[in-house]
Design a protein around this motif. Structure first.
Motif, mmCIF file in Angstrom:
data_model
loop_
_atom_site.group_PDB
_atom_site.id
_atom_site.type_symbol
_atom_site.label_atom_id
_atom_site.label_comp_id
_atom_site.label_asym_id
_atom_site.label_seq_id
_atom_site.Cartn_x
_atom_site.Cartn_y
_atom_site.Cartn_z
ATOM 1 N N VAL A 296 0.847 -1.195 0.000
ATOM 2 C CA VAL A 296 0.000 0.000 0.000
ATOM 3 C C VAL A 296 0.886 1.250 0.000
ATOM 4 O O VAL A 296 1.760 1.395 0.857
ATOM 5 C CB VAL A 296 -0.937 0.025 1.226
ATOM 6 N N LEU A 297 0.646 2.165 -0.954
ATOM 7 C CA LEU A 297 1.354 3.431 -1.028
ATOM 8 C C LEU A 297 0.441 4.548 -0.539
ATOM 9 O O LEU A 297 -0.716 4.641 -0.963
ATOM 10 C CB LEU A 297 1.774 3.742 -2.470
ATOM 11 N N LEU A 298 0.967 5.391 0.357
ATOM 12 C CA LEU A 298 0.199 6.504 0.900
ATOM 13 C C LEU A 298 0.875 7.835 0.555
ATOM 14 O O LEU A 298 2.041 7.870 0.168
ATOM 15 C CB LEU A 298 0.105 6.393 2.420
ATOM 16 N N ASP A 299 0.131 8.928 0.746
ATOM 17 C CA ASP A 299 0.668 10.290 0.738
ATOM 18 C C ASP A 299 1.404 10.628 -0.553
ATOM 19 O O ASP A 299 2.622 10.536 -0.645
ATOM 20 C CB ASP A 299 1.597 10.505 1.936
ATOM 21 N N ALA A 300 0.648 11.085 -1.559
ATOM 22 C CA ALA A 300 1.226 11.393 -2.869
ATOM 23 C C ALA A 300 1.542 12.870 -3.026
ATOM 24 O O ALA A 300 1.626 13.379 -4.148
ATOM 25 C CB ALA A 300 0.261 10.945 -3.968
ATOM 26 N N GLY A 301 1.746 13.593 -1.908
ATOM 27 C CA GLY A 301 1.990 15.028 -1.979
ATOM 28 C C GLY A 301 3.267 15.391 -2.708
ATOM 29 O O GLY A 301 3.362 16.462 -3.306
ATOM 30 N N PHE A 302 4.278 14.532 -2.647
ATOM 31 C CA PHE A 302 5.546 14.783 -3.328
ATOM 32 C C PHE A 302 5.653 13.810 -4.493
ATOM 33 O O PHE A 302 6.263 12.761 -4.395
ATOM 34 C CB PHE A 302 6.704 14.627 -2.339
ATOM 35 N N SER A 303 5.027 14.189 -5.598
ATOM 36 C CA SER A 303 5.036 13.374 -6.807
ATOM 37 C C SER A 303 5.526 14.215 -7.972
ATOM 38 O O SER A 303 5.322 15.434 -7.999
ATOM 39 C CB SER A 303 3.635 12.827 -7.117
ATOM 40 N N VAL A 304 6.164 13.579 -8.932
ATOM 41 C CA VAL A 304 6.762 14.281 -10.070
ATOM 42 C C VAL A 304 6.311 13.626 -11.364
ATOM 43 O O VAL A 304 6.280 12.397 -11.470
ATOM 44 C CB VAL A 304 8.306 14.258 -9.984
ATOM 45 N N GLN A 305 5.946 14.451 -12.341
ATOM 46 C CA GLN A 305 5.625 13.962 -13.682
ATOM 47 C C GLN A 305 6.837 14.164 -14.589
ATOM 48 O O GLN A 305 7.272 15.299 -14.812
ATOM 49 C CB GLN A 305 4.422 14.713 -14.245
ATOM 50 N N LEU A 306 7.400 13.080 -15.078
ATOM 51 C CA LEU A 306 8.507 13.171 -16.035
ATOM 52 C C LEU A 306 7.963 13.480 -17.418
ATOM 53 O O LEU A 306 6.901 12.972 -17.801
ATOM 54 C CB LEU A 306 9.269 11.849 -16.081
ATOM 55 N N SER A 307 8.675 14.301 -18.166
ATOM 56 C CA SER A 307 8.337 14.441 -19.573
ATOM 57 C C SER A 307 8.611 13.098 -20.258
ATOM 58 O O SER A 307 9.382 12.274 -19.748
ATOM 59 C CB SER A 307 9.192 15.533 -20.223
#
Length: 430
Positions: A296-307
């Motif tokens: 289970v993955l929690l807390d997606a506040g620090f997420s990055v979208q790669l080009s």
């Protein structure tokens, strides 16, 4: 009793800047003197460690914005020494949880008169929390058990003020001869943006939904379902996942532990090489394993979208690393960099980077360490003036952070071999 008139915003910033400057002006020379004394008595390495420890303590005294920036800076092993990054990675949010009375007032402000209609019951004792938010359990009329992640009152104003001061400080520091050629303003700006992104709860709710959808393709991996009708600008409402305990793997069989490791690592590779949308904060408080065999993955506040370009370069780097093509790995690092220092030595970097890949390719699964590999690679970049892109460094953190957890679960797991199915999917699928 008369209230004091509101202080103009500029004056508040000036007062805060004076307090920060005075604190740093006292603490920095004392830390340097102590580090020097320890270095003379016990050696340079111990002296540096003492200085770094005092610096992390200073960040904690300066407040939550400085702690958050320190935590993110601790990921920039391409810019800072490994010893300093190790100290920064130990920074913890030392903030007392809100009491029940303040929690109730906060949630009533969030939901207003709707609260009794939406929830049968809310436990106003936080089940988790830090400097930015507290998490509460509620029972919803429509959704059952719900987790409510609520922004602490006053946090955005405090964070924005201190981050503004840091940006200004970086602009001044960049003029120092010692930092000539270093992208100080750019790095501090990227770190500040990463911290501010964690205050954007609608963005976090969207990120959690994206992760849940993307990771549905990975067996036994999930993220909590988001309940949009219960979300608010300062609150993310999501599925409450019961029984989350960091000690669960210790109670599970070796077979289940190996399954956790393989599923968790595959999930990270899926994010990096296929989807390009990466959870960058997979420490033990955000990555859990259940007795039912789920990750289970929690807390997606620090997420990055790669080009798409950077995602493919990232995948190409790992593919070439896995087959020992060191020169191509060096070319990819240079191609993906944000710039070169004034004294950049690309030929020297290419030779040493190729050697690092060749040496790593010859190691067994038990001997190969991603952290050791990345540490040496970042050291080569620093020494040869090749500035890494934050868009690649932050996602790489997701791998470096989970390596210790994965190794504990499955000491013999082959990180490079496990990556190949997702690498093939990311590089060669239509």
């Amino acid at each position: 009793m008369l209230r004091e008139p509101p202080v103009p915003q500029g004056l508040r910033y000036l007062r805060r800047a004076a307090r920060v400057f005075s604190t740093v002006a006292v603490a920095l020379p004392a830390a340097a003197a102590e580090g020097l004394a320890v270095a003379v008595a016990s050696g340079g390495d111990r002296g540096r460690r003492r200085f770094h420890r005092r610096m992390t303590g200073l960040l904690m005294r300066l407040g939550p914005a400085f702690v958050k920036v320190g935590q993110v800076l601790g990921t920039r092993r391409d810019m800072l020494s490994p010893a300093l990054c190790d100290e920064l990675s130990r920074l913890q949010d030392d903030v007392a949880p809100l009491d029940e009375a303040r929690s109730e007032r906060l949630l009533r402000e969030v939901y207003g008169e709707e609260m009794p209609e939406l929830f049968r019951r809310i436990d106003f004792r936080p089940v988790a929390g830090g400097s930015i938010a507290c998490v509460y359990r509620a029972d919803s009329e429509s959704r059952g058990a719900v987790a409510l992640k609520v922004l602490r009152p006053g946090v955005p104003e405090v964070m924005e003020r201190d981050l503004w001061l840091m940006r200004r400080g970086a602009a001044l520091a960049a003029r120092l001869p010692l930092l000539a050629g270093m992208p100080v303003v750019q790095v501090v700006g990227q770190v500040a943006d990463a911290v501010l992104g964690q205050l954007d709860f609608p963005r976090e709710a969207e990120a959690l939904q994206r992760l849940r959808g993307n990771l549905s393709a990975v067996r036994r991996v999930s993220a909590p379902r988001v309940y949009e009708e219960l979300c608010r600008p300062h609150c993310v409402a999501m599925e409450f996942v019961p029984g989350l305990d960091t000690e669960t793997p210790r109670r599970c069989s070796p077979v289940l532990r190996r399954g956790f490791a393989e599923a968790g690592l595959t999930a990270v590779y899926r994010m990096l090489f296929v989807d390009g949308f990466v959870h960058c904060d997979l420490h033990r408080g955000n990555l859990y394993f259940t007795e039912a065999g789920q990750v289970v993955l929690l807390d997606a506040g620090f997420s990055v979208q790669l080009s798409d370009r950077l995602r493919r370069l990232f995948a190409e780097f790992f593919m070439n690393m896995a087959v020992g093509r060191g020169t191509r790995c060096a070319e990819i690092v240079i191609e993906s960099s944000t710039g070169l220092g004034p004294d950049a030595d690309l030929e020297g970097f290419t030779v040493l980077m190729a050697d690092l890949v060749h040496r790593s390719h010859g190691l067994s699964a038990e001997e190969f360490s991603l952290v050791a590999f990345a540490t040496e690679m970042f050291d080569l970049q620093r020494r040869h003036g090749v500035h890494a892109a934050a868009e690649l460094v932050f996602p790489l953190l997701s791998l470096l952070v989970v390596e210790g957890t994965i190794r504990e679960l499955h000491p013999g797991i082959d990180f490079q071999e496990t990556a190949k199915p997702m690498l093939n999917k990311g590089l060669f699928s239509a």
